[in-house]
Motif scaffolding. Structure first.
Motif, mmCIF file in Angstrom:
data_model
loop_
_atom_site.group_PDB
_atom_site.id
_atom_site.type_symbol
_atom_site.label_atom_id
_atom_site.label_comp_id
_atom_site.label_asym_id
_atom_site.label_seq_id
_atom_site.Cartn_x
_atom_site.Cartn_y
_atom_site.Cartn_z
ATOM 1 N N LYS A 276 0.835 -1.203 0.000
ATOM 2 C CA LYS A 276 0.000 0.000 0.000
ATOM 3 C C LYS A 276 0.872 1.257 0.000
ATOM 4 O O LYS A 276 0.586 2.220 -0.716
ATOM 5 N N THR A 277 1.924 1.253 0.814
ATOM 6 C CA THR A 277 2.836 2.402 0.847
ATOM 7 C C THR A 277 3.508 2.596 -0.503
ATOM 8 O O THR A 277 3.618 3.720 -1.006
ATOM 9 N N GLY A 278 3.939 1.500 -1.100
ATOM 10 C CA GLY A 278 4.559 1.577 -2.413
ATOM 11 C C GLY A 278 3.607 2.104 -3.468
ATOM 12 O O GLY A 278 4.005 2.865 -4.358
ATOM 13 N N GLN A 279 2.330 1.739 -3.377
ATOM 14 C CA GLN A 279 1.345 2.214 -4.338
ATOM 15 C C GLN A 279 1.128 3.716 -4.211
ATOM 16 O O GLN A 279 0.949 4.413 -5.214
ATOM 17 N N ILE A 280 1.142 4.222 -2.988
ATOM 18 C CA ILE A 280 0.995 5.669 -2.788
ATOM 19 C C ILE A 280 2.196 6.411 -3.374
ATOM 20 O O ILE A 280 2.047 7.437 -4.050
ATOM 21 N N LEU A 316 12.189 -1.340 -7.698
ATOM 22 C CA LEU A 316 12.908 -0.658 -6.623
ATOM 23 C C LEU A 316 11.968 -0.310 -5.473
ATOM 24 O O LEU A 316 12.314 -0.463 -4.291
ATOM 25 N N ILE A 317 10.763 0.149 -5.817
ATOM 26 C CA ILE A 317 9.765 0.448 -4.776
ATOM 27 C C ILE A 317 9.384 -0.825 -4.034
ATOM 28 O O ILE A 317 9.276 -0.830 -2.798
ATOM 29 N N ASN A 318 9.195 -1.921 -4.761
ATOM 30 C CA ASN A 318 8.852 -3.190 -4.118
ATOM 31 C C ASN A 318 9.956 -3.661 -3.172
ATOM 32 O O ASN A 318 9.690 -4.223 -2.105
ATOM 33 N N LYS A 319 11.191 -3.416 -3.560
ATOM 34 C CA LYS A 319 12.314 -3.834 -2.714
ATOM 35 C C LYS A 319 12.396 -2.992 -1.448
ATOM 36 O O LYS A 319 12.735 -3.496 -0.371
#
Length: 333
Positions: A276-280, A316-319
């Motif tokens: 969720k944080t990565g999606q934002i 990179l965001i997922n990591k």
């Protein structure tokens, strides 16, 4: 006697399948598609059918003769790619160009990476950007909508999009007040009575489709809200600095592909972050890049480029923002 059965994941099933999700997205696209048919007539129907049919044929051919794997054209993903590709081009685009766009979208952006679930970039947007770079004149010639239902809109009745009017007018030294008379009313832009691609003309139709997907839990709110909200925020800051040089933030909301991109393309579960944080973060990045390209870039529109650029940093965001594994909090505690 053993009371436990050890097996591989997944252990919890929701009843959802890839096919159900894909056809849910197709249903959500129906309002925008019907509006485009109403405004642009038979040419919109022909373009959409050829785009979808081309995507299905290219995926089938590649799977049968190159990959030689299981045929997956019935899962609905190729249909969605065809619909979104058609939604991102003008109805006056020559048929052979939309076929080339479908080949790039399916053959290059999807199947060359292994098919659905492995592509790092949204296939429809890759096809659209390829066409825009390769055939800029045809991709920026926008037929005006016809009322009532028309026959063919290949009649030379074309004009710039509202974003194009602003971009060209400001380059020529005009102020926004001077350009106002050349722009459609906000109500017209919300309903779709303006020049543009098939899928961007009616914000209301896209909102209806987005609400359906939220209700069905096909998408979550984080990316659309972060994308649209950050676009409005950055546009508001610029507008407050100089309202004669930077357009009203509501104008950014109602025009161009912002709504289409935020609801249907940025939310692609394959090419967007998992947490969720990565999606934002992903949505905010899309919004910032959209404003930067629209205001200072060479093209009036920036949504496609913004989403593709953020697709590239999704790994990179997922990591950096991995969802917590089950039991990790207890172990660390």
């Amino acid at each position: 006697m053993s009371l436990l059965t050890v097996s591989g994941s997944p252990h919890v099933h929701s009843g959802e399948t890839t096919k159900k999700i894909m056809f849910g997205v197709i249903i959500a696209l129906m309002p925008a598609m019907l509006v485009s048919f109403y405004y642009f007539g038979l040419s919109a129907i022909i373009l959409t059918l050829i785009s979808v049919f081309s995507c299905l044929i290219f995926e089938w051919l590649i799977q049968k003769y190159l990959i030689k794997g299981k045929t997956t054209i019935t899962d609905g993903s190729a249909i969605i790619t065809g619909l979104l590709l058609a939604f991102n081009v003008p109805t006056s685009l020559p048929i052979w160009m939309i076929i080339i766009g479908a080949l790039v979208a399916i053959g290059v952006a999807k199947m060359s990476f292994g098919g659905l679930g492995k592509n790092p970039f949204n296939p429809a947007l890759v096809g659209r950007v390829f066409l825009l770079i390769s055939f800029p004149v045809d991709m920026t010639t926008w037929p005006k909508p016809n009322l009532p239902f028309s026959t063919l809109s290949f009649d030379g009745l074309t004009g710039p999009t509202p974003l194009g009017i602003i971009k060209d007018g400001l380059k020529q030294g005009h102020t926004l007040d001077q350009l106002q008379s050349h722009l459609p009313h906000y109500v017209d832009m919300l309903y779709g009575q303006m020049g543009g691609s098939l899928g961007e003309v009616s914000a209301i139709a896209i909102i209806i489709g987005g609400l359906f997907m939220l209700f069905r839990k096909i998408i979550t709110w984080q990316i659309p809200v972060a994308f649209i909200g950050s676009t409005l925020l950055f546009a508001t800051v610029l507008w407050q600095i100089n309202p004669q040089e930077y357009v009203n933030p509501l104008f950014h909301l109602a025009t161009g592909g912002l709504m289409l991109g935020a609801v249907f393309m940025a939310t692609d579960m394959v090419t967007s972050p998992m947490s969720k944080t990565g999606q934002i973060i992903f949505g905010v990045g899309c919004g910032l890049l959209t404003i930067l390209i629209r205001v200072w870039g060479a093209y009036p529109e920036g949504v496609s480029f913004a989403i593709l650029l953020m697709n590239s940093v999704t790994p990179l965001i997922n990591k950096g923002f991995k969802p917590k594994k089950f039991g990790e909090a207890i172990k660390n505690g």
